[in-house]
Design a protein around this motif. Structure first.
Motif, mmCIF file in Angstrom:
data_model
loop_
_atom_site.group_PDB
_atom_site.id
_atom_site.type_symbol
_atom_site.label_atom_id
_atom_site.label_comp_id
_atom_site.label_asym_id
_atom_site.label_seq_id
_atom_site.Cartn_x
_atom_site.Cartn_y
_atom_site.Cartn_z
ATOM 1 N N ASP A 1 0.834 -1.204 0.000
ATOM 2 C CA ASP A 1 0.000 0.000 0.000
ATOM 3 C C ASP A 1 0.868 1.253 0.000
ATOM 4 O O ASP A 1 0.618 2.207 -0.744
ATOM 5 C CB ASP A 1 -0.912 0.021 1.243
ATOM 6 C CG ASP A 1 -1.935 -1.104 1.213
ATOM 7 O OD1 ASP A 1 -2.112 -1.715 0.142
ATOM 8 O OD2 ASP A 1 -2.539 -1.376 2.266
ATOM 9 N N LEU A 2 1.883 1.207 0.862
ATOM 10 C CA LEU A 2 2.780 2.351 0.973
ATOM 11 C C LEU A 2 3.458 2.646 -0.357
ATOM 12 O O LEU A 2 3.507 3.790 -0.815
ATOM 13 C CB LEU A 2 3.832 2.053 2.043
ATOM 14 C CG LEU A 2 4.802 3.155 2.437
ATOM 15 C CD1 LEU A 2 4.053 4.353 2.971
ATOM 16 C CD2 LEU A 2 5.776 2.651 3.485
ATOM 17 N N THR A 3 3.944 1.587 -0.998
ATOM 18 C CA THR A 3 4.624 1.754 -2.277
ATOM 19 C C THR A 3 3.691 2.349 -3.317
ATOM 20 O O THR A 3 4.071 3.263 -4.059
ATOM 21 C CB THR A 3 5.154 0.393 -2.774
ATOM 22 O OG1 THR A 3 6.013 -0.151 -1.787
ATOM 23 C CG2 THR A 3 5.908 0.569 -4.084
ATOM 24 N N ALA A 4 2.470 1.841 -3.339
ATOM 25 C CA ALA A 4 1.504 2.349 -4.311
ATOM 26 C C ALA A 4 1.265 3.837 -4.096
ATOM 27 O O ALA A 4 1.264 4.628 -5.047
ATOM 28 C CB ALA A 4 0.191 1.576 -4.192
ATOM 29 N N ALA A 5 1.107 4.238 -2.826
ATOM 30 C CA ALA A 5 0.869 5.646 -2.522
ATOM 31 C C ALA A 5 2.070 6.498 -2.924
ATOM 32 O O ALA A 5 1.918 7.586 -3.495
ATOM 33 C CB ALA A 5 0.579 5.815 -1.030
ATOM 34 N N LEU A 6 3.264 5.991 -2.652
ATOM 35 C CA LEU A 6 4.473 6.748 -2.957
ATOM 36 C C LEU A 6 4.670 6.890 -4.462
ATOM 37 O O LEU A 6 5.034 7.948 -4.952
ATOM 38 C CB LEU A 6 5.690 6.058 -2.330
ATOM 39 C CG LEU A 6 5.763 6.120 -0.805
ATOM 40 C CD1 LEU A 6 6.869 5.236 -0.289
ATOM 41 C CD2 LEU A 6 5.962 7.544 -0.333
ATOM 42 N N ASP A 7 4.415 5.804 -5.180
ATOM 43 C CA ASP A 7 4.543 5.873 -6.631
ATOM 44 C C ASP A 7 3.561 6.879 -7.206
ATOM 45 O O ASP A 7 3.884 7.655 -8.107
ATOM 46 C CB ASP A 7 4.288 4.489 -7.251
ATOM 47 C CG ASP A 7 5.510 3.590 -7.144
ATOM 48 O OD1 ASP A 7 6.571 4.095 -6.752
ATOM 49 O OD2 ASP A 7 5.396 2.396 -7.463
ATOM 50 N N ARG A 8 2.346 6.862 -6.647
ATOM 51 C CA ARG A 8 1.336 7.808 -7.111
ATOM 52 C C ARG A 8 1.816 9.231 -6.858
ATOM 53 O O ARG A 8 1.749 10.085 -7.736
ATOM 54 C CB ARG A 8 0.031 7.535 -6.365
ATOM 55 C CG ARG A 8 -1.213 7.902 -7.129
ATOM 56 C CD ARG A 8 -2.437 7.132 -6.620
ATOM 57 N NE ARG A 8 -2.465 6.991 -5.179
ATOM 58 C CZ ARG A 8 -2.546 5.818 -4.550
ATOM 59 N NH1 ARG A 8 -2.578 4.690 -5.242
ATOM 60 N NH2 ARG A 8 -2.601 5.766 -3.245
ATOM 61 N N ALA A 9 2.326 9.469 -5.649
ATOM 62 C CA ALA A 9 2.788 10.808 -5.300
ATOM 63 C C ALA A 9 3.953 11.245 -6.181
ATOM 64 O O ALA A 9 4.014 12.387 -6.633
ATOM 65 C CB ALA A 9 3.199 10.848 -3.829
ATOM 66 N N ALA A 10 4.866 10.317 -6.445
ATOM 67 C CA ALA A 10 6.019 10.643 -7.274
ATOM 68 C C ALA A 10 5.583 10.981 -8.693
ATOM 69 O O ALA A 10 6.107 11.902 -9.318
ATOM 70 C CB ALA A 10 7.006 9.483 -7.291
ATOM 71 N N ALA A 11 4.588 10.247 -9.174
ATOM 72 C CA ALA A 11 4.092 10.493 -10.525
ATOM 73 C C ALA A 11 3.463 11.882 -10.612
ATOM 74 O O ALA A 11 3.562 12.560 -11.644
ATOM 75 C CB ALA A 11 3.068 9.429 -10.917
ATOM 76 N N GLU A 12 2.850 12.315 -9.523
ATOM 77 C CA GLU A 12 2.220 13.630 -9.514
ATOM 78 C C GLU A 12 3.237 14.735 -9.272
ATOM 79 O O GLU A 12 2.882 15.906 -9.229
ATOM 80 C CB GLU A 12 1.132 13.679 -8.426
ATOM 81 C CG GLU A 12 -0.089 12.836 -8.781
ATOM 82 C CD GLU A 12 -0.982 12.617 -7.560
ATOM 83 O OE1 GLU A 12 -0.669 13.190 -6.498
ATOM 84 O OE2 GLU A 12 -1.981 11.875 -7.689
ATOM 85 N N GLY A 13 4.479 14.361 -9.053
ATOM 86 C CA GLY A 13 5.542 15.357 -8.991
ATOM 87 C C GLY A 13 5.807 15.906 -7.606
ATOM 88 O O GLY A 13 6.474 16.910 -7.456
ATOM 89 N N ALA A 14 5.296 15.269 -6.586
ATOM 90 C CA ALA A 14 5.602 15.702 -5.235
ATOM 91 C C ALA A 14 5.300 14.584 -4.260
ATOM 92 O O ALA A 14 5.537 14.711 -3.095
ATOM 93 C CB ALA A 14 4.792 16.937 -4.879
#
Lengths: 165, 165
Positions: free
Chosen positions: A152-165
């Motif tokens: 779950d954490l990884t998914a959230a982090l990847d999402r955040a990274a994709a959004e640029g922050a």
DNA sequence: GGCCATTTGGTTGTGCACAATTAAGTTGTG
DNA sequence: CACAACTTAATTGTGCACAACCAAATGGCC
């Protein structure tokens, strides 16, 4: 870490709360980092007999499960790009565990296929998971739960990274 | 991934249980590995403004908290050895954030001391933890709990590695 | 004094992670 | 066919992790 730290007031002359936040941050990122490296260390010991490093073992696990795959697919399974995989796969090829061959259908694609020796290695790898689990001192269910949390954490982090922050 | 690839038929008569174990193992070590790298990726983005990498940030966090430290102590805090720290600290020194100087008392020891610039950088780092926490999408308490779990795990793994298995 | 184990950093070599670039092949469109 | 857009790997360069080895300094010992 003692009480709930109040949200950091933008950037004024460093109130005590800022210290708490930085200390907490150190704990979080440090504990994940340290756990990852500790795992790496145990795998290093356990995999020594097989002549594999930890990332190489991950590659072999995917190949044992899925059979031959192009580099692209392999990278998707492992979230690794070719800059990491290319030299790693060459080492596995040099060790005689896989073969790399251009696809006849699409010559851009390189198929990675375990050799007979690579397939045979699986027999000796079967005991690895048990030894690792024993090293953690956790029950299988605990590890599974932790694994889910981390996913779950990884998914959230990847999402955040994709959004640029 | 188009259709479910049939399990590799070329395998010897492994019992189904072994497959499950290997698959589980893949999930556990993969999820930790992936989480670590995902964290790294988010930190990379957030720390870009500060001109720091993730491990460099960890070093600065320790120095902000404790002030000047010999390389040995720094390594104990971070579980890193001199082979990793030496080049990293040289880069931090080249960036003007720390100075390295031999101790007068014990000339084997090298003190790492944040420069004024290094200390000043802390002001800009204060907002980092909040941004990272936001990226995780977790509550502070959840992250803290996960962090504790990981610390337990690390301790168990280090113990196991020390015992040679 | 001379000797030796220990402590402390540094160096070297191997391997992984990832960004940026390059090269080659494929596909779609006119 | 010609040509642009896209896909897929490989390559290059920077940085981190760690094992193995080396050098210098210290401190205890005779």
């Amino acid at each position: 870490m003692t009480t709930t730290p109040s949200p950091p007031p933008a950037s004024p002359p460093l109130p005590g709360a800022a210290d708490d936040w930085l200390r907490l941050d150190r704990q979080i990122c440090f504990s994940l980092n340290a756990a990852s490296r500790a795992f790496n260390g145990v795998y290093r010991v356990v995999l020594k007999d097989l002549g594999l490093t930890y990332p190489q073992y991950l590659v072999m696990l995917v190949l044992w499960e899925h059979g031959a795959l192009p580099v692209k697919k392999l990278g998707e399974h492992l979230r690794l790009d070719s800059g990491t995989l290319s030299p790693l796969l060459k080492r596995l090829e040099a060790a005689g565990l896989v073969r790399r061959e251009r696809s006849a259908r699409d010559e851009r694609s390189v198929e990675v296929r375990p050799t007979d020796e690579g397939v045979a290695l699986r027999q000796r790898a079967v005991e690895v998971p048990r030894r690792i689990l024993a090293a953690t001192g956790f029950e299988a269910d605990e590890v599974r739960a932790l694994s889910t949390h981390l996913r779950d954490l990884t998914a959230a982090l990847d999402r955040a990274a994709a959004e640029g922050a």
